[in-house]
Scaffold this motif. Structure first.
Motif, PDB file in Angstrom:
ATOM      1  N   ALA A  37      32.597  10.365  -0.389  1.00 18.51           N
ATOM      2  CA  ALA A  37      31.905   9.558   0.620  1.00 18.51           C
ATOM      3  C   ALA A  37      32.961   8.211   0.800  1.00 18.51           C
ATOM      4  O   ALA A  37      32.796   7.861   2.052  1.00 18.51           O
ATOM      5  CB  ALA A  37      30.554   8.910  -0.040  1.00 18.51           C
ATOM      6  N   ASP A  38      33.379   7.507  -0.142  1.00 16.44           N
ATOM      7  CA  ASP A  38      34.401   6.773   0.133  1.00 16.44           C
ATOM      8  C   ASP A  38      35.727   6.708  -0.226  1.00 16.44           C
ATOM      9  O   ASP A  38      36.219   7.033  -1.454  1.00 16.44           O
ATOM     10  CB  ASP A  38      33.575   5.214  -0.798  1.00 16.44           C
ATOM     11  N   ALA A  82      38.625   4.965  -0.182  1.00 15.63           N
ATOM     12  CA  ALA A  82      39.387   3.744  -0.062  1.00 15.63           C
ATOM     13  C   ALA A  82      40.402   4.146  -1.175  1.00 15.63           C
ATOM     14  O   ALA A  82      41.602   3.731  -1.149  1.00 15.63           O
ATOM     15  CB  ALA A  82      38.368   2.621  -0.476  1.00 15.63           C
ATOM     16  N   GLU A  87      42.407   5.124   9.791  1.00 17.49           N
ATOM     17  CA  GLU A  87      42.169   4.667   8.796  1.00 17.49           C
ATOM     18  C   GLU A  87      43.335   4.375   7.807  1.00 17.49           C
ATOM     19  O   GLU A  87      43.416   3.240   7.105  1.00 17.49           O
ATOM     20  CB  GLU A  87      41.183   5.388   7.963  1.00 17.49           C
ATOM     21  N   GLY A  94      24.026   4.810   5.104  1.00 14.37           N
ATOM     22  CA  GLY A  94      24.917   3.957   5.767  1.00 14.37           C
ATOM     23  C   GLY A  94      24.110   3.498   6.974  1.00 14.37           C
ATOM     24  O   GLY A  94      24.548   2.368   7.689  1.00 14.37           O
ATOM     25  N   LEU A 133      29.313  12.531   5.948  1.00  7.49           N
ATOM     26  CA  LEU A 133      30.035  11.195   5.943  1.00  7.49           C
ATOM     27  C   LEU A 133      31.484  11.642   6.428  1.00  7.49           C
ATOM     28  O   LEU A 133      32.252  10.889   5.705  1.00  7.49           O
ATOM     29  CB  LEU A 133      29.996  10.450   4.680  1.00  7.49           C
ATOM     30  N   ARG A 179      30.950   8.912  10.414  1.00  8.55           N
ATOM     31  CA  ARG A 179      31.209   7.278  10.144  1.00  8.55           C
ATOM     32  C   ARG A 179      31.203   6.512  11.521  1.00  8.55           C
ATOM     33  O   ARG A 179      31.031   5.407  11.554  1.00  8.55           O
ATOM     34  CB  ARG A 179      32.486   7.103   9.242  1.00  8.55           C
TER      35      ARG A 179
END
Length: 399
Positions: free
Chosen positions: A268-269, A271, A296, A58, A22, A27
């Motif tokens: 993986a994330d 954020a 991002e 995903g 990922l 992505r």
């Protein structure tokens, strides 16, 4: 998975990807498959991957089937093997790819290193798109450029720098489409005022290209009082290269940076990491075709510090949405970091401007428009008949 229904009456699309993790290119692939699904909701979409991994979850909402199949992938680490024993498997790989291409109305090939599909694309013309995300150098560039030209596929470049690097001949059907990235609904609010350490984030695979070692050297070169006002998180793992990771760990310890630099494995994330950061850096030392991490970061309202290499200058507007410094050594990065902690007010509005630039150039909507345009062009493109070849290679997909 979606119900198959009457497959014969539906558009059949195959999407091929060389990865399974990922990271950025993975992505991007998910986002492109989602775009194709949104534009063609009744199509049958099959995804071909070399192995199972985090990417599968995903893709599952958008694919009818996810096929795990051998792919003939050009990786720098495996070039010697591919050029010897690997050549024995190449004809079989091309036949396998050709069967799937002929069974499809459209084949989307993500990255130029999926050699078997690019070689096979010429034998079933008018069906394939290759999405170019790499800026290689030297002999590798010549090989990949030759593969694209041989394939006859339509081409998507992810930046103008990538397009210039490949310099394909006039008449090639090609389009520049910046990666479209799903950003958060609300960006971060400016939070750094100098009263705490500056939070600097670096995300990405540990490699000679990305420049983690240069970032460490930049921090190590700063005077101790400045260094103490900076906190760095380096997040990512090396691909089958434990020695490179261990060398980075050793250098951080030798430089006395254990209190300032945190190393963490791939997540993986990311954020929460973007929410933590005041600045995101990409100190790349080899050409980046675009710079997904920088985009991002801007979607979160976090200004990027990048090197002037590859497509990175297309992402960042220097002195307004972030900073662009020369590549080649730690000194320019160190100088910017020192300035950031010395005068936070001078760049307080960079995050707001970064978010606005993301929304205007790098949103999902703008990328979806570009991808769908070349998909429509490819679907309308006249095809040479395959009937004469069908007797030799059955037109059915191989599992």
């Amino acid at each position: 998975m979606r119900a198959e229904g009457d497959a014969a009456s539906r558009l059949r699309i195959t999407c091929v990807h060389q990865g399974f993790e990922l990271y950025g290119s993975d992505r991007c692939f998910i986002e492109t498959v989602r775009t194709i699904r949104a534009a063609h909701p009744t199509a049958r979409i099959d995804v071909v991957l070399p192995r199972r991994g985090p990417i599968v979850a995903g893709l599952e909402p958008f694919a009818n089937d996810i096929v795990i199949a051998p792919l003939w992938i050009l990786r720098r680490k495996n070039l010697a093997r591919l050029a010897t024993l690997g050549l024995l498997t190449l004809p079989i790989a091309i036949i396998r790819a050709l069967r799937r291409i002929r069974a499809s109305d459209l084949v989307y090939i993500n990255t130029t290193v999926v050699a078997d599909y690019l070689l096979a694309a010429r034998l079933a013309p008018g069906r394939s798109i290759v999405h170019v995300h790499e800026i290689p150098e030297g002999v590798v560039l010549k090989v990949l450029r030759g593969l694209i030209r041989w394939s006859g596929a339509n081409v998507v470049f992810n930046s103008r720098a990538t397009e210039r690097t490949y310099a394909l001949p006039h008449g090639t059907t090609a389009r520049v489409v910046y990666n479209g990235i799903a950003g958060p609904a609300e960006p971060n609010r400016p939070a750094y005022d100098g009263s705490r350490p500056l939070r600097v984030l670096m995300l990405g695979r540990i490699s000679r290209i990305k420049g983690q070692d240069v970032l460490v050297e930049a921090l190590a070169s700063l005077p101790e009082p400045v260094r103490q006002r900076i906190q760095v998180r380096i997040v990512g793992s090396a691909f089958e290269d434990d020695a490179r990771e261990q060398a980075l760990v050793k250098r951080i310890a030798e430089a006395g940076l254990a209190d300032q630099v945190t190393l963490a494995p791939f997540v993986a994330d990311p954020a929460a990491l973007y929410r933590w950061a005041d600045v995101v850096t990409m100190p790349s030392q080899r050409p980046e075709s675009l710079g997904r991490v920088a985009i991002e970061a801007m979607s979160y309202g976090v200004p990027p510090l990048v090197t002037a290499i590859g497509g990175l200058p297309e992402v960042v507007e220097a002195g307004k949405t972030g900073w662009i410094v020369p590549s080649g050594g730690p000194e320019p990065i160190a100088a910017v970091l020192a300035d950031l902690v010395a005068d936070p007010a001078r760049w307080r509005d960079f995050g707001r401007a970064a978010r606005a630039r993301y929304e205007s150039l790098f949103s999902e909507a703008s990328a979806a428009e570009g991808i769908e345009a070349i998909v429509r062009t490819t679907l309308r493109r006249p095809r040479a008949t395959d009937a004469a070849r069908a007797a030799d290679v059955p037109a059915r997909p191989a599992a």
